[in-house]
Write an enzyme that holds these catalytic residues in place. Sequence first.
Site, PDB file in Angstrom:
ATOM      1  CE  LYS A  37      -0.237  -0.860   4.943  1.00  0.00           C
ATOM      2  NZ  LYS A  37      -0.943  -1.606   5.985  1.00  0.00           N
ATOM      3  NE  ARG A 135      -6.358  -0.856  11.232  1.00  0.00           N
ATOM      4  CZ  ARG A 135      -5.156  -0.966  10.662  1.00  0.00           C
ATOM      5  NH1 ARG A 135      -4.268   0.014  10.776  1.00  0.00           N
ATOM      6  NH2 ARG A 135      -4.821  -2.054  10.009  1.00  0.00           N
ATOM      7  CG  HIS A 164      -3.601  -5.727  11.396  1.00  0.00           C
ATOM      8  ND1 HIS A 164      -2.502  -6.255  10.737  1.00  0.00           N
ATOM      9  CD2 HIS A 164      -3.323  -4.401  11.566  1.00  0.00           C
ATOM     10  CE1 HIS A 164      -1.617  -5.282  10.527  1.00  0.00           C
ATOM     11  NE2 HIS A 164      -2.082  -4.161  11.025  1.00  0.00           N
ATOM     12  NE  ARG A 220      -2.744  -9.029   6.768  1.00  0.00           N
ATOM     13  CZ  ARG A 220      -3.319  -9.456   7.899  1.00  0.00           C
ATOM     14  NH1 ARG A 220      -3.973 -10.593   7.916  1.00  0.00           N
ATOM     15  NH2 ARG A 220      -3.254  -8.732   8.994  1.00  0.00           N
ATOM     16  CB  CYS A 309      14.227  26.057   1.029  1.00  0.00           C
ATOM     17  SG  CYS A 309      15.523  27.159   1.637  1.00  0.00           S
TER      18      CYS A 309
HETATM   19  C1  LIG Z   1      -0.134  -2.546   6.579  1.00  0.00           C
HETATM   20  C2  LIG Z   1      -0.693  -3.868   6.914  1.00  0.00           C
HETATM   21  C3  LIG Z   1       0.129  -5.003   6.948  1.00  0.00           C
HETATM   22  C4  LIG Z   1       1.636  -4.929   6.812  1.00  0.00           C
HETATM   23  O1  LIG Z   1       2.186  -4.384   7.978  1.00  0.00           O
HETATM   24  P1  LIG Z   1       3.779  -4.298   8.207  1.00  0.00           P
HETATM   25  O2  LIG Z   1       3.901  -3.885   9.609  1.00  0.00           O
HETATM   26  O3  LIG Z   1       4.293  -3.282   7.248  1.00  0.00           O
HETATM   27  O4  LIG Z   1       4.317  -5.645   7.925  1.00  0.00           O
HETATM   28  C5  LIG Z   1      -0.478  -6.229   7.143  1.00  0.00           C
HETATM   29  N1  LIG Z   1      -1.814  -6.329   7.324  1.00  0.00           N
HETATM   30  C6  LIG Z   1      -2.641  -5.253   7.315  1.00  0.00           C
HETATM   31  C7  LIG Z   1      -4.099  -5.434   7.525  1.00  0.00           C
HETATM   32  C8  LIG Z   1      -2.106  -3.987   7.127  1.00  0.00           C
HETATM   33  O5  LIG Z   1      -2.912  -2.927   7.136  1.00  0.00           O
END
Ligand SMILES: *Cc1c(COP(=O)(O)O)cnc(C)c1O
Length: 371
Positions: A37, A135, A164, A220, A309
């Site tokens: 992302k 979240r 997550h 992920r 600057c």
């Molecule tokens: C951004 C994100 C990740 C990756 O996180 P890192 O800390 O960069 O490895 C994985 N899962 C979700 C849902 C995220 O938003």
Amino acid sequence: MNTHAYSTWLEVDLGAIKNNIQQIKRLTQTEVMAVIKANGYGHGVLEVARAAAEAGATWCGVARMEEALNLRAAGLASEMMVLGYTPPALIPEAIKNKIHVAIYDVEMARAYAAQARRTEGRLKAHLKIETGMGRLGMSPEEAPFFLEDTQSLNQIEITGIFTHFARADEPQSGATEAQLFVFNQLLEKLKKASLLPGMVHAANSAAVINFPQAYFDLVRPGIAVFGLDPSPSTQLPEGFRPALTWKARLTSLQTLPPGHGVSYGSVYVTSQEERIGVIPVGYGDGFRRLSGQEVLCQGQRVKVVGRVCMDQSMLQLDAVPEASAGDEVVLLGKQGDEEIAAGELAERWETINYEVVCGLADRLPRVYFDE
Ligand SMILES: *Cc1c(COP(=O)(O)O)cnc(C)c1O
């Protein structure tokens, strides 16, 4: 790599990206979703996506549907998932482009189903579970009912289930174990009821390093793909490599007499005859307007003096008499034996390395090489 046309630019080592994906695969022995992302954490998303796919990341994950659609339009064929919110109006596009979305509440599923009815295909969605991040996510209590109900929906196929972690970079906190406990309990319940979706995932980069029990069917990682540490307390193991170097050329050098102001506000005044150089980099590029910064010139650390600057910054070059106009200066990365890591900039800017790389402005040209 031809950089003659640029005065400041980013060099991205796609070999490092590929190496890092391979390291993650070796470590986890699972499928990898490269999370890319925010323009591939500032590195430039398309080239990174291609390199990650080439190295064996079967999935790529982004935050928004626009990011996924751009990747598809550019021909990227990997499995793709939008990890954040997708507006219902984009669901037909998601179906057409075979992009998986995240679902985390019933209303959302209804709105998506209504949109999906306008197309031939079926929407592929992963159910996001709230286990402690606070979240996005459906509560573990609600999830079994939701999955039972959606089974009867023709328009939506739940292809995965995920959560997550909030504190995977703090292995001593116990927080990740607590999240895993909640998640595993739900998975167990779903398995018994034959409601478990095909693919289970949870681990971000920090969990890839600290929590093998969180690997499930797919990991992920984001920051680790770029060879950067998830946090000062959770560092990448040996073998990972940062992919990014930020360079600029010295565009001017002058010797100023004692007592001469440098840059806006003259907050820096020469105390003797001083050699002052200019680099065409400023806060418009994502360099911070802070005092006390350093860059590398002739393989040595030199000080940024005076106010930064929008497009330019001044350097004190007395320590490098051999420096001359056209020389490469490094703001982030290695030069000779010296290195300014993203973590050092993060400390200097009182933030995290993630924000350092994501904040690199779009106007900086990204130049790619592979070694
Ligand atoms: C951004 C994100 C990740 C990756 O996180 P890192 O800390 O960069 O490895 C994985 N899962 C979700 C849902 C995220 O938003």
